[in-house]
Design a protein around this motif. Structure first.
Motif, short mmCIF file in Angstrom:
data_model
loop_
_atom_site.label_atom_id
_atom_site.label_comp_id
_atom_site.label_asym_id
_atom_site.label_seq_id
_atom_site.Cartn_x
_atom_site.Cartn_y
_atom_site.Cartn_z
N SER A 287 46.72 -0.66 -21.23
CA SER A 287 45.30 -0.36 -21.05
C SER A 287 44.86 0.60 -22.15
O SER A 287 45.60 1.52 -22.51
N ILE A 288 43.66 0.39 -22.66
CA ILE A 288 43.14 1.22 -23.74
C ILE A 288 41.71 1.64 -23.39
O ILE A 288 40.89 0.81 -22.99
N TYR A 348 47.87 7.16 -22.78
CA TYR A 348 46.70 7.81 -22.17
C TYR A 348 45.95 6.83 -21.27
O TYR A 348 45.45 7.20 -20.21
N GLY A 349 45.90 5.57 -21.71
CA GLY A 349 45.28 4.55 -20.87
C GLY A 349 46.03 4.36 -19.57
O GLY A 349 45.43 4.21 -18.50
N ARG A 350 47.35 4.40 -19.65
CA ARG A 350 48.17 4.23 -18.46
C ARG A 350 48.03 5.43 -17.52
O ARG A 350 47.96 5.28 -16.29
N GLN A 351 47.97 6.62 -18.08
CA GLN A 351 47.87 7.83 -17.27
C GLN A 351 46.53 7.93 -16.54
O GLN A 351 46.44 8.53 -15.46
N ASN A 352 45.50 7.34 -17.11
CA ASN A 352 44.15 7.48 -16.55
C ASN A 352 43.55 6.15 -16.11
O ASN A 352 42.34 6.00 -16.04
N LYS A 353 44.41 5.19 -15.79
CA LYS A 353 43.91 3.86 -15.44
C LYS A 353 43.23 3.86 -14.08
O LYS A 353 43.73 4.44 -13.11
N VAL A 354 42.10 3.21 -14.03
CA VAL A 354 41.33 3.00 -12.80
C VAL A 354 40.81 1.57 -12.83
O VAL A 354 40.89 0.91 -13.87
N PRO A 355 40.26 1.05 -11.73
CA PRO A 355 39.65 -0.29 -11.78
C PRO A 355 38.53 -0.32 -12.82
O PRO A 355 37.57 0.44 -12.72
N GLN A 356 38.65 -1.19 -13.82
CA GLN A 356 37.68 -1.17 -14.91
C GLN A 356 36.31 -1.66 -14.49
O GLN A 356 35.31 -1.40 -15.18
N GLU A 357 36.22 -2.34 -13.34
CA GLU A 357 34.92 -2.81 -12.87
C GLU A 357 34.11 -1.68 -12.26
O GLU A 357 32.89 -1.80 -12.12
N ASN A 358 34.77 -0.59 -11.89
CA ASN A 358 34.05 0.51 -11.22
C ASN A 358 34.72 1.83 -11.58
O ASN A 358 35.51 2.38 -10.82
N ILE A 359 34.39 2.38 -12.75
CA ILE A 359 35.01 3.61 -13.23
C ILE A 359 34.31 4.81 -12.58
O ILE A 359 33.10 4.98 -12.75
N PRO A 360 35.04 5.65 -11.84
CA PRO A 360 34.42 6.83 -11.23
C PRO A 360 33.84 7.75 -12.29
O PRO A 360 34.38 7.90 -13.39
N SER A 361 32.73 8.39 -11.97
CA SER A 361 32.07 9.29 -12.91
C SER A 361 32.97 10.45 -13.30
O SER A 361 32.93 10.92 -14.45
N ALA A 362 33.79 10.92 -12.37
CA ALA A 362 34.71 12.02 -12.68
C ALA A 362 35.74 11.58 -13.72
O ALA A 362 36.10 12.36 -14.62
N GLY A 398 41.23 -2.95 -19.55
CA GLY A 398 42.34 -2.87 -18.60
C GLY A 398 43.53 -3.73 -18.97
O GLY A 398 44.66 -3.43 -18.60
N ALA A 399 43.28 -4.84 -19.68
CA ALA A 399 44.36 -5.71 -20.14
C ALA A 399 44.22 -5.87 -21.64
O ALA A 399 44.01 -6.96 -22.17
N ALA A 400 44.32 -4.73 -22.33
CA ALA A 400 43.95 -4.69 -23.73
C ALA A 400 44.94 -5.40 -24.64
O ALA A 400 44.58 -6.33 -25.36
N LEU A 401 46.18 -4.96 -24.62
CA LEU A 401 47.13 -5.45 -25.61
C LEU A 401 48.48 -5.73 -24.98
O LEU A 401 48.93 -5.01 -24.09
N PRO A 402 49.14 -6.79 -25.43
CA PRO A 402 50.47 -7.12 -24.89
C PRO A 402 51.54 -6.18 -25.43
O PRO A 402 51.44 -5.68 -26.55
#
Length: 496
Positions: A287-288, A348-362, A398-402
């Motif tokens: 994830s990026i 960093y993407g892995r550490q902060n991954k959330v559902p990309q359709e609904n990213i929390p404001s926080a 969310g599924a950026a790079l292999p």
């Protein structure tokens, strides 16, 4: 100057299985007999289709599930269902004028549609993009400034003669130009090492999406359905039937899966294509985060030195792996505003991954702050000295790079008449995506145009093992290197 060899064939004989191994999955035969008593095939059954009792029970379970979404399913449950499917085997002959459904409108799916068109085959391309096709070939323009950002793919290099031929044609049309701006490695603290000018780097003249938008402009056999999110593929009466949340989207002789990640896995888990589903599940993706930021003034550097680059791979910073000045890259402008794209590291993407359709404001606030702090550290600026952008937007790929690959141009199941294309099959860049789309289009065309050939001879990639994939966090760019790295390599080579 491009030196082209158009006689090369994309698939060597070693990729095709002349006598494929027997499938470990039960087989469900699909023909075009309209008098068949069974109107709804069973996809969940783990036993063979001649077990009537088990099949009936499974059909009841299938009907009881109707109307329920699987979007809450865990990765493990998806995996279990994927491997519990009956293998669909089509026995009906092809249509006189076959049509292919391509699910996914990224560069690989677009190229596949283009080359099917060139082979005289019709296709319908389904894409979920609201703003346009292209997937990671994305460009965002904000009016009325205007602000412009390439917010996924940043540039590309050319190695293969087939890709070189396409790029040459794009350059003649003014779609693509060579990027002469300096790029290199930026180490934490502001130490910049420029890359050598070779191999050439290329960018889209008006942003990456302009390439995607132009690809199908001269085709006459491609229909585009957008925005459309195909949620189900079902084999029935010798054809694939596609639907979006219960709404029919047409029937097709073959299907192409040109996207990946959890959506592709969910689509395949009840498709009747266990071999393809198995290969797709082997794919591992990073994830990026992409942070688009516009500043009134040029970014500062310690000592007020002239800014040395237009793009840089960031080293030694946890939150940022790439930064590029879109204003200079795309507009060649020295004045403001200054539009920058910052891409995170995979970690960093892995550490902060959330559902990309609904990213929390926080999460948006935390990730934005963390990435801007990373930019500050990379440039060697004191804490708090980076100007605040007057515009910013955060996006999660969310599924950026292999991170692994089977290293084969495409995957094709001739019994289920279904294939996969995408950059991940060969690597992690635009060239890999293009070559994969070409390979699958040519393979499907040969399949349709060889009706007397044993179907098994067209099986490709159904059992290939995956290997780790190395490169930058934002993709692979073969041949790129700083002067320092090249000198070190030369010294090592002479010493040995």
């Amino acid at each position: 100057m491009f030196h082209l060899n158009t006689s090369l064939k994309l698939l060597s004989p070693s990729y095709c299985l002349a006598t494929p191994p027997p499938s470990p999955f039960p087989t469900l035969f699909i023909n075009n007999n309209n008098n068949s008593k069974s109107k709804t095939p069973s996809y969940y059954s783990s036993s063979s289709s001649n077990n009537n009792s088990s099949s009936n029970n499974n059909n009841k379970k299938q009907r009881s599930r109707k109307g329920k979404t699987s979007y809450g399913s865990s990765r493990r449950s998806i995996l279990k269902k994927s491997f519990n499917q009956e293998q669909v085997t089509f026995t009906a002959p092809f249509s006189n004028d076959p049509v292919v459904a391509i699910i996914g409108g990224g560069i690989s799916g677009l190229i596949c549609a283009l080359f099917l068109n060139n082979r005289g085959l019709r296709s319908t391309l389904f894409d979920s993009g609201v703003h346009g096709v292209g997937g990671r070939m994305g460009t965002r323009v904000i009016e009325p400034h205007p602000l412009i950002f390439d917010h996924a793919a940043q540039f590309f290099t050319v190695n293969d003669p087939r890709f070189a031929e396409l790029v040459h044609a794009w350059m003649e049309k003014g779609l693509v130009r060579e990027w002469h701006g300096t790029i290199g490695d930026l180490h934490n603290g502001g130490h910049f090492l420029p890359f050598l000018p070779s191999p050439p780097r290329y960018i889209a003249t008006h942003g990456m999406r302009s390439i995607a938008d132009s690809l199908l402009s001269e085709t006459h056999l491609v229909n585009v359905m957008r925005p459309c999110w195909i949620s189900k593929v079902e084999p029935f009466n010798g054809m694939w039937h596609l639907s979006e949340n219960g709404k029919p989207c047409g029937k097709f002789d073959a299907i192409v899966i040109a996207h990946n990640g959890k959506c592709a896995n969910r689509l395949l888990m009840t498709s009747g294509l266990p071999s393809i589903a198995k290969q797709m599940k082997r794919l591992e993706l990073s994830s990026i985060w992409a942070l688009l930021a516009a500043f009134e003034d040029p970014l500062p550097l310690p000592g007020d030195t002239e800014f040395p680059f237009e793009g840089a791979f960031v080293q030694g910073v946890d939150s940022v792996s790439w930064m590029a000045n879109n204003t200079k890259k795309l507009l060649s402008s020295q004045g403001g505003p200054h539009c920058w794209t910052f891409l995170s590291t995979a970690a960093y993407g892995r550490q902060n991954k959330v559902p990309q359709e609904n990213i929390p404001s926080a999460t948006t606030a935390r990730v934005t702050a963390g990435m801007l702090e990373g930019v500050e550290a990379a440039l060697g600026l004191s804490e708090g000295s980076l100007p605040k952008p007057f515009y910013s937007r955060l996006q999660l790929w969310g599924a950026a790079l292999p991170t692994n690959t089977p290293r084969i141009p495409c995957i094709f199941d001739p019994f289920g008449r279904a294939g996969i294309c995408g950059d991940w099959l060969l690597g992690s860049n635009i060239e890999a995506a293009v070559l994969s789309g070409i390979a699958l289009a040519d393979h499907i065309a040969e399949y349709f145009q060889s009706p007397g050939t044993e179907a098994g001879e067209f099986a490709v990639g159904l059992n290939h093992e995956f290997q780790p994939l190395e490169g930058h966090d934002i993709g692979q760019f073969p041949g790129l290197g700083s002067e320092e790295k090249v000198n070190e390599a030369q010294i090592y080579e002479h010493a040995n």
